[in-house]
Design a protein around this motif. Structure first.
Motif, PDB file in Angstrom:
ATOM      1  N   GLU A 131       0.829  -1.208   0.000  1.00 44.02           N
ATOM      2  CA  GLU A 131       0.000   0.000   0.000  1.00 44.02           C
ATOM      3  C   GLU A 131       0.864   1.259   0.000  1.00 44.02           C
ATOM      4  N   PHE A 132       1.887   1.270   0.855  1.00 41.51           N
ATOM      5  CA  PHE A 132       2.798   2.405   0.952  1.00 41.51           C
ATOM      6  C   PHE A 132       4.061   1.964   1.669  1.00 41.51           C
ATOM      7  N   LEU A 133       5.026   2.868   1.771  1.00 40.22           N
ATOM      8  CA  LEU A 133       6.301   2.620   2.437  1.00 40.22           C
ATOM      9  C   LEU A 133       6.378   3.492   3.681  1.00 40.22           C
ATOM     10  N   VAL A 134       7.131   3.036   4.691  1.00 37.87           N
ATOM     11  CA  VAL A 134       7.268   3.787   5.940  1.00 37.87           C
ATOM     12  C   VAL A 134       8.748   3.961   6.263  1.00 37.87           C
ATOM     13  N   LYS A 167       5.443   7.336   4.164  1.00 35.43           N
ATOM     14  CA  LYS A 167       4.830   7.859   5.383  1.00 35.43           C
ATOM     15  C   LYS A 167       5.746   7.731   6.584  1.00 35.43           C
ATOM     16  N   ASN A 168       5.364   8.441   7.626  1.00 38.38           N
ATOM     17  CA  ASN A 168       5.987   8.369   8.937  1.00 38.38           C
ATOM     18  C   ASN A 168       5.192   7.360   9.764  1.00 38.38           C
ATOM     19  N   ASP A 169       5.802   6.694  10.720  1.00 41.07           N
ATOM     20  CA  ASP A 169       5.072   5.687  11.504  1.00 41.07           C
ATOM     21  C   ASP A 169       3.930   6.289  12.326  1.00 41.07           C
ATOM     22  N   LYS A 170       3.960   7.580  12.579  1.00 41.76           N
ATOM     23  CA  LYS A 170       2.877   8.227  13.323  1.00 41.76           C
ATOM     24  C   LYS A 170       1.603   8.337  12.502  1.00 41.76           C
ATOM     25  N   ASP A 171       1.695   8.181  11.174  1.00 41.28           N
ATOM     26  CA  ASP A 171       0.553   8.303  10.269  1.00 41.28           C
ATOM     27  C   ASP A 171      -0.139   6.972   9.988  1.00 41.28           C
ATOM     28  N   LEU A 172       0.267   5.905  10.657  1.00 43.65           N
ATOM     29  CA  LEU A 172      -0.232   4.585  10.321  1.00 43.65           C
ATOM     30  C   LEU A 172      -1.602   4.296  10.922  1.00 43.65           C
ATOM     31  N   LYS A 173      -2.402   3.582  10.152  1.00 42.66           N
ATOM     32  CA  LYS A 173      -3.697   3.064  10.595  1.00 42.66           C
ATOM     33  C   LYS A 173      -3.573   1.540  10.618  1.00 42.66           C
ATOM     34  N   LYS A 214       3.747  -1.393  18.805  1.00 46.95           N
ATOM     35  CA  LYS A 214       2.959  -0.189  18.541  1.00 46.95           C
ATOM     36  C   LYS A 214       2.344  -0.165  17.141  1.00 46.95           C
ATOM     37  N   LEU A 215       2.640  -1.173  16.317  1.00 46.28           N
ATOM     38  CA  LEU A 215       2.061  -1.200  14.974  1.00 46.28           C
ATOM     39  C   LEU A 215       0.553  -1.407  15.073  1.00 46.28           C
ATOM     40  N   PRO A 216      -0.242  -0.571  14.408  1.00 47.32           N
ATOM     41  CA  PRO A 216      -1.691  -0.650  14.548  1.00 47.32           C
ATOM     42  C   PRO A 216      -2.301  -1.864  13.852  1.00 47.32           C
ATOM     43  N   GLY A 217      -3.278  -2.453  14.498  1.00 45.38           N
ATOM     44  CA  GLY A 217      -4.014  -3.558  13.895  1.00 45.38           C
ATOM     45  C   GLY A 217      -3.417  -4.921  14.145  1.00 45.38           C
TER      46      GLY A 217
END
Length: 94
Positions: free
Chosen positions: A34-37, A54-60, A79-82
Motif C-alpha cells: 500500500e505504501f512505504l514507511v 509515510k511516517n510511523d505516526k501516520d499509520l492506521k 505499537k504497529l496498529p491492527g
C-alpha cells in the motif's frame, strides 16, 4: 513476493539499502504494498519508488509489515496498529 498480496494493507517499514537490494536482486514487487514507511526519508520526500512514503505516526490498521530494519525494538513492533503479521529482515536472510 509470495508472502504479500494486494488485497491486504501491506507496508514496507524501513526504506534504506535493504529495500534497494530486495528490489534489485530479489525482484521485490512493490505493487503488493500500500505504501512505504521511513521516519527519516519521510522528512525529505513523500514518494519513493512511485509509492507514498509515510511516517510511523501516520499509520492506521495494517495487515502485514515487511520490517527491513536490522534491529527493530519490541516496542516499535508492539505499537504497529491492527496487530499485523510482521516479517523481519533477519527471518528473510536465514
Amino acid at each position: 513476493n509470495k508472502l504479500f498480496n494486494n488485497k491486504e494493507v501491506n507496508v514496507v517499514f524501513g526504506c534504506g539499502r535493504p529495500l534497494d537490494a530486495f528490489i534489485k536482486y530479489g525482484q521485490l514487487d512493490l505493487d503488493n504494498f500500500e505504501f512505504l514507511v521511513d521516519n527519516f526519508l519521510s522528512m525529505i520526500t513523500d514518494k519513493l519508488y512511485n509509492k507514498t512514503l509515510k511516517n510511523d505516526k501516520d499509520l492506521k490498521k495494517l495487515d502485514k509489515v515487511l520490517m527491513l530494519i536490522k534491529h527493530p525494538s519490541k516496542e516499535l513492533i508492539s505499537k504497529l496498529p491492527g496487530n499485523p503479521e510482521v516479517i523481519l529482515l533477519k527471518e528473510l536472510l536465514k
